[in-house]
Design an enzyme around this catalytic site. Structure first.
Site, PDB file in Angstrom:
ATOM      1  N   ARG A 109       0.783  -1.244   0.000  1.00  0.00           N
ATOM      2  CA  ARG A 109       0.000   0.000   0.000  1.00  0.00           C
ATOM      3  C   ARG A 109       0.814   1.293   0.000  1.00  0.00           C
ATOM      4  O   ARG A 109       0.235   2.380  -0.106  1.00  0.00           O
ATOM      5  CB  ARG A 109      -0.971   0.056   1.198  1.00  0.00           C
ATOM      6  CG  ARG A 109      -2.286  -0.589   0.941  1.00  0.00           C
ATOM      7  CD  ARG A 109      -3.426   0.006   1.713  1.00  0.00           C
ATOM      8  NE  ARG A 109      -3.308  -0.106   3.157  1.00  0.00           N
ATOM      9  CZ  ARG A 109      -4.269   0.275   4.002  1.00  0.00           C
ATOM     10  NH1 ARG A 109      -5.390   0.785   3.543  1.00  0.00           N
ATOM     11  NH2 ARG A 109      -4.102   0.144   5.295  1.00  0.00           N
ATOM     12  N   ASP A 110       2.133   1.221   0.151  1.00  0.00           N
ATOM     13  CA  ASP A 110       2.886   2.480   0.172  1.00  0.00           C
ATOM     14  C   ASP A 110       4.281   2.301  -0.438  1.00  0.00           C
ATOM     15  O   ASP A 110       5.291   2.690   0.164  1.00  0.00           O
ATOM     16  CB  ASP A 110       2.993   3.013   1.605  1.00  0.00           C
ATOM     17  CG  ASP A 110       3.341   4.501   1.654  1.00  0.00           C
ATOM     18  OD1 ASP A 110       3.191   5.185   0.618  1.00  0.00           O
ATOM     19  OD2 ASP A 110       3.767   4.975   2.715  1.00  0.00           O
ATOM     20  N   ILE A 111       4.330   1.712  -1.624  1.00  0.00           N
ATOM     21  CA  ILE A 111       5.603   1.555  -2.319  1.00  0.00           C
ATOM     22  C   ILE A 111       6.058   2.905  -2.847  1.00  0.00           C
ATOM     23  O   ILE A 111       5.331   3.589  -3.578  1.00  0.00           O
ATOM     24  CB  ILE A 111       5.464   0.540  -3.477  1.00  0.00           C
ATOM     25  CG1 ILE A 111       5.268  -0.862  -2.918  1.00  0.00           C
ATOM     26  CG2 ILE A 111       6.682   0.574  -4.398  1.00  0.00           C
ATOM     27  CD1 ILE A 111       6.430  -1.380  -2.096  1.00  0.00           C
TER      28      ILE A 111
END
Length: 283
Positions: free
Chosen positions: A87-89
Site C-alpha cells: 500500500r505504500d511503495i
C-alpha cells in the site's frame, strides 16, 4: 485498527525474503505499538537517487534495484503464506544495504488479504504521486494497487523526478506527462541525462513496462509476477552485454563464460514462461 495491524505484523514476522526488511520483534501491549526491524545501514533509495549534481545511481544499479523490489512484491502477493499488499511503495520505503541490495520496508500501511479474496475495501492510505487512482476514488485495494505504485517507482528511476511534487508546464503529474511523452516518442525530454548516456537500448522497454503498470484500470495492469519476469529477462540481457564488452585477460574464456550464461538463463526463463502460461497463480 490494532487488531488488523497485529495480524499483519504477525504474518510479516514469518516472511523471509532477501529483499524484504526482516521484522525481528513486535509489541502491541504499549500505547504505541513497537516494531523492531533489522538494521539497514545505507539509507533509502530516495536519498541515493535524488542527490545534488548530474550523477546518481548507475543505470545498471537502477535496473537491478527495480528487479529486487519486483521480486519482493511478487513474493508478498503470491508466495507468502497469506497475500500481503504493501500500500505504500515509494523510493523512501526502499532501503539499500552496504552492497546496495534493495529491501522493501515500512509495512505500517500494509494489509493481508484472506486467500479466498482478491480485494479489500478499506480507508485509503499511501503517498500522493504513487497512489493508485482507482484505489483512491473507490477504496478498493487490490494487488494491482501495488503494481501502479511500482510503475511510478520505475518512472522515478528513469527520470530522477519526484512523483509527489512534479508538475509539467501544463500542470500534468509525473505519470501523465511521462505517458504523453512516451506516446509521442519524445522520452528524451524527461529521461535522466545520465540514463541516456549509460543505457544501450533498454530504456524503451522499461518505459513501456512502467506505462503498462500505471494504466488507469487495474485489470489492464500486469501482475507483479509478470513484471518480475520481464525485469529478470531485461537484467539478464544487460549482464550478458556487460560480459561481452568488458575486456579480460583471456578473451576465449570470456566468450565461453558468456555463452554459458546465455544458454542457462534462456532455458531457465523459457521454463518459467511455460509454467506461468499453464498454471493459475493465487491472487
Amino acid at each position: 485498527p490494532v487488531g488488523a495491524n497485529f495480524g499483519c505484523q504477525h504474518i510479516l514476522s514469518q516472511v523471509n525474503h532477501r529483499n524484504v526488511v526482516k521484522l525481528i520483534a513486535c509489541c502491541f501491549e504499549t500505547e504505541v505499538p513497537l516494531l523492531a526491524y533489522e538494521f539497514i545501514s545505507n539509507g533509502t533509495l530516495y536519498q541515493h537517487l535524488h542527490v545534488e549534481g548530474p550523477k546518481s545511481l548507475s543505470w545498471v544499479h537502477r535496473i537491478r534495484i527495480a528487479l529486487e523490489v519486483a521480486r519482493a512484491l511478487s513474493y508478498l502477493h503470491s508466495a507468502a503464506s497469506i497475500p500481503i499488499f504493501h500500500r505504500d511503495i515509494k523510493s523512501s520505503n526502499i532501503l539499500l544495504d552496504d552492497s546496495f541490495i534493495a529491501k522493501v520496508s515500512d509495512f505500517g500501511a500494509s494489509r493481508y488479504i484472506p486467500i479466498d479474496q482478491t480485494e479489500l475495501t478499506t480507508a485509503v492510505q499511501g503517498t500522493l504521486g504513487y497512489l493508485d487512482p482507482m484505489y483512491y476514488y473507490t477504496g478498493r485495494l487490490t494487488e494491482k494497487s501495488d503494481v501502479f505504485s511500482f510503475g511510478v517507482l520505475l518512472i522515478e528511476l528513469l527520470t530522477r523526478k519526484k512523483p509527489f511534487v512534479y508538475r509539467s508546464v501544463d500542470g500534468d503529474s509525473l505519470v501523465s506527462h511521462f505517458e504523453k511523452l512516451l506516446a509521442t516518442r519524445n522520452l528524451a525530454g524527461i529521461i535522466d541525462p545520465q540514463v541516456m548516456e549509460e543505457e544501450d537500448g533498454d530504456v524503451q522497454e522499461l518505459a513501456t513496462l512502467a506505462a503498462t503498470c500505471t494504466k488507469l484500470r487495474g485489470e489492464d495492469r500486469p501482475t507483479m509476477r509478470e513484471v518480475e519476469m520481464t525485469l529478470e529477462n531485461l537484467f539478464v540481457k544487460k549482464k550478458v552485454i556487460q560480459c561481452v564488452t568488458i575486456p579480460g585477460r583471456n578473451e576465449v574464456q570470456t566468450h565461453i563464460s558468456t555463452q554459458h550464461v546465455v544458454v542457462s538463463t534462456s532455458r531457465q526463463y523459457t521454463m518459467e514462461a511455460e509454467i506461468l502460461l499453464s498454471a493459475s497463480y493465487p491472487r
